[in-house]
Write an enzyme that holds these catalytic residues in place. Structure first.
Site, mmCIF file in Angstrom:
data_model
loop_
_atom_site.group_PDB
_atom_site.id
_atom_site.type_symbol
_atom_site.label_atom_id
_atom_site.label_comp_id
_atom_site.label_asym_id
_atom_site.label_seq_id
_atom_site.Cartn_x
_atom_site.Cartn_y
_atom_site.Cartn_z
ATOM 1 N N SER A 193 0.800 -1.231 0.000
ATOM 2 C CA SER A 193 0.000 0.000 0.000
ATOM 3 C C SER A 193 0.826 1.271 0.000
ATOM 4 O O SER A 193 0.320 2.339 0.330
ATOM 5 C CB SER A 193 -1.011 0.000 1.146
ATOM 6 O OG SER A 193 -0.386 -0.336 2.326
ATOM 7 N N THR A 239 -0.169 2.841 4.776
ATOM 8 C CA THR A 239 0.379 4.180 4.534
ATOM 9 C C THR A 239 1.515 4.463 5.499
ATOM 10 O O THR A 239 1.371 4.223 6.696
ATOM 11 C CB THR A 239 -0.724 5.228 4.796
ATOM 12 O OG1 THR A 239 -1.826 4.922 3.968
ATOM 13 C CG2 THR A 239 -0.221 6.633 4.560
ATOM 14 N N THR A 293 1.485 6.929 0.087
ATOM 15 C CA THR A 293 0.568 5.780 0.046
ATOM 16 C C THR A 293 0.137 5.479 -1.390
ATOM 17 O O THR A 293 0.208 6.353 -2.263
ATOM 18 C CB THR A 293 -0.696 6.098 0.878
ATOM 19 O OG1 THR A 293 -1.467 4.912 1.049
ATOM 20 C CG2 THR A 293 -1.579 7.147 0.226
ATOM 21 N N ARG A 330 -10.134 8.271 -6.910
ATOM 22 C CA ARG A 330 -10.307 8.470 -5.460
ATOM 23 C C ARG A 330 -8.973 8.920 -4.832
ATOM 24 O O ARG A 330 -7.915 8.368 -5.101
ATOM 25 C CB ARG A 330 -10.784 7.168 -4.814
ATOM 26 C CG ARG A 330 -10.964 7.238 -3.299
ATOM 27 C CD ARG A 330 -9.739 6.767 -2.538
ATOM 28 N NE ARG A 330 -9.961 6.705 -1.090
ATOM 29 C CZ ARG A 330 -9.008 6.551 -0.187
ATOM 30 N NH1 ARG A 330 -7.761 6.436 -0.576
ATOM 31 N NH2 ARG A 330 -9.294 6.499 1.091
ATOM 32 N N VAL A 331 -9.044 9.910 -3.971
ATOM 33 C CA VAL A 331 -7.875 10.346 -3.203
ATOM 34 C C VAL A 331 -8.258 10.338 -1.729
ATOM 35 O O VAL A 331 -9.363 10.762 -1.368
ATOM 36 C CB VAL A 331 -7.416 11.764 -3.622
ATOM 37 C CG1 VAL A 331 -6.303 12.272 -2.713
ATOM 38 C CG2 VAL A 331 -6.947 11.767 -5.076
ATOM 39 N N GLY A 332 -7.363 9.832 -0.889
ATOM 40 C CA GLY A 332 -7.633 9.795 0.548
ATOM 41 C C GLY A 332 -6.991 10.970 1.274
ATOM 42 O O GLY A 332 -6.778 12.042 0.708
ATOM 43 N N ASP A 333 -6.668 10.722 2.535
ATOM 44 C CA ASP A 333 -6.132 11.786 3.379
ATOM 45 C C ASP A 333 -4.652 12.064 3.185
ATOM 46 O O ASP A 333 -4.172 13.161 3.473
ATOM 47 C CB ASP A 333 -6.334 11.394 4.857
ATOM 48 C CG ASP A 333 -5.602 10.088 5.187
ATOM 49 O OD1 ASP A 333 -5.778 9.102 4.433
ATOM 50 O OD2 ASP A 333 -4.852 10.051 6.176
ATOM 51 N N THR A 340 -2.856 7.089 9.380
ATOM 52 C CA THR A 340 -2.972 5.937 8.502
ATOM 53 C C THR A 340 -4.384 5.384 8.683
ATOM 54 O O THR A 340 -5.037 5.666 9.683
ATOM 55 C CB THR A 340 -1.907 4.879 8.839
ATOM 56 O OG1 THR A 340 -2.031 3.778 7.927
ATOM 57 C CG2 THR A 340 -2.039 4.360 10.246
ATOM 58 N N GLY A 341 -4.841 4.620 7.702
ATOM 59 C CA GLY A 341 -6.188 4.057 7.810
ATOM 60 C C GLY A 341 -7.125 4.669 6.779
ATOM 61 O O GLY A 341 -6.687 5.195 5.753
ATOM 62 N N GLY A 396 -8.882 6.970 4.821
ATOM 63 C CA GLY A 396 -8.673 8.394 4.616
ATOM 64 C C GLY A 396 -9.937 9.233 4.677
ATOM 65 O O GLY A 396 -9.905 10.385 5.129
HETATM 66 N N1 GLY Z 1 -4.803 6.631 4.419
HETATM 67 C C1 GLY Z 1 -4.665 6.306 3.071
HETATM 68 C C2 GLY Z 1 -5.877 6.453 2.279
HETATM 69 O O1 GLY Z 1 -6.985 6.375 2.792
HETATM 70 O O2 GLY Z 1 -5.748 6.623 1.085
#
Ligand code: GLY
Length: 333
Positions: A90, A192, A210, A220-223, A243-244, A246
């Site tokens: 990841s 991450t 990540t 899609r984009v996370g945090d 982490t986790g 997002g």
């Molecule tokens: N924390 C990584 C994501 O959700 O993309």
């Protein structure tokens, strides 16, 4: 990364303190005062904290700091280790792809001046943390996305390459056979790396990189590349990283929240716990089905970490020792 192969839980705050002056140099301070601060700085001990079992990455960052390198250089070099680790599915090369089979990477970096650089949804470039640093240092912008980010990376000498390894392709093909066509909300797909460091001058920087949620919707984009979400650093206060899942971090602006709580006097541990509380205490929140974990450090070199579930761990380099520690967690039921 073997996330379940934890060493025995140790106190993150009992490992010794970094000595950092709480006084900050402003442009009108006298040279005597500056001298006093420089002499205090001699006793500052390097510190690194990073999500998950990232021993080699943390050792790499620590080696930069022990040689007198900057916290910024340390977190970049540390994160590059995980980006190149094909076994970590990841982060970087070997990351699990989106549902269309494309590996897309997100990263951001923040220095002690509060400057920030990020890239989002980048294909074909392994060391996106270094591209994020270039965005911060060589452009007037803070974020580049997709094709533009890749084009920028190539213009800076980064070599495009296929990031989808045979193992990740096989996993994606197996997922397609049985998967409902939606992203999997499962911590097993999250690794991450968020990293925070304090250098010998007492400066703090952070980085986060990540491949995001496995089998995510394309785009899609996370945090992780979002300032205040996956990472935030304020050199006068401290830093935090996540982490986790997002989406949950972003909805509570988790890393910014932690730094602001530390500004109000909370310890890094208290601040991480309150940020997890902000997520799990929402009415009807089904937190049993997702994971979020935070790490934090303050200007005094105290560290903290907390997660929703027990399957989160982190590494701390302090007083020349690199320890892998299982995080405390909320969902003990
Ligand atoms: N924390 C990584 C994501 O959700 O993309």
């Amino acid at each position: 990364m073997k996330r379940r192969n934890f060493i025995k839980k140790a106190s993150a705050t009992g490992l010794g303190l970094v000595t950092v002056s709480s006084t900050f140099i402003s442009c009108d301070e006298t040279s005597e005062k500056k001298e006093a601060i420089v002499s205090t700085a001699k006793s500052i001990k390097p510190l690194v904290i990073a999500t998950w079992e990232t021993t080699l990455a943390v050792d790499t960052a620590a080696a930069v700091l022990e040689k007198g390198g900057s916290a910024l250089e340390a977190v970049e070099q540390g994160c590059r280790i995980e980006e190149a680790n094909e076994k970590g599915q990841s982060v970087g090369k070997g990351g699990l792809p989106d549902r269309d089979g494309d590996v897309t990477l997100d990263a951001c970096i923040m220095n002690e001046k509060g400057d920030y650089g990020a890239v989002l949804g980048v294909k074909n470039i392994m060391h996106v943390i270094s591209v994020a640093r270039k965005v911060m240092e060589d452009t007037p912008h803070v974020m580049l996305v997709g094709d533009g980010a890749e084009k920028f990376a190539v213009s800076k000498g980064f070599e495009p390459e296929n990031l989808l390894t045979a193992a990740s392709k096989k996993a994606w093909e197996a997922w397609k056979v049985t998967a409902e066509y939606k992203p999997i909300i499962n911590i097993e797909n999250h690794d991450t790396i968020g990293m925070l460091a304090i250098d010998k001058k007492g400066n703090i920087s952070g980085a986060c990189t990540t491949s995001g949620l496995a089998y995510k919707m394309a785009g899609r984009v996370g945090d992780s590349p979002i300032i205040g979400g996956g990472l935030f650093v304020d050199n006068e206060i401290g830093g935090a990283s996540a982490t986790g899942l997002g989406e949950e971090v972003l909805k509570t602006v988790g890393s910014f929240l932690i730094v602001e709580l530390m500004r109000q006097g909370k310890s890094p541990q208290e601040a991480c716990e309150m940020a997890i509380g902000r997520i799990v205490n929402k009415p009807g929140k089904d937190f049993k089905n997702f994971q979020v974990g935070y790490i934090a450090v303050n200007k005094q070199g105290e560290t903290g970490a907390y997660s929703i579930h027990e399957w989160f761990s982190y590494n701390v380099y302090k007083n020349k020792e690199n320890k892998h520690i299982q995080s405390d967690f909320f969902n003990k039921a």
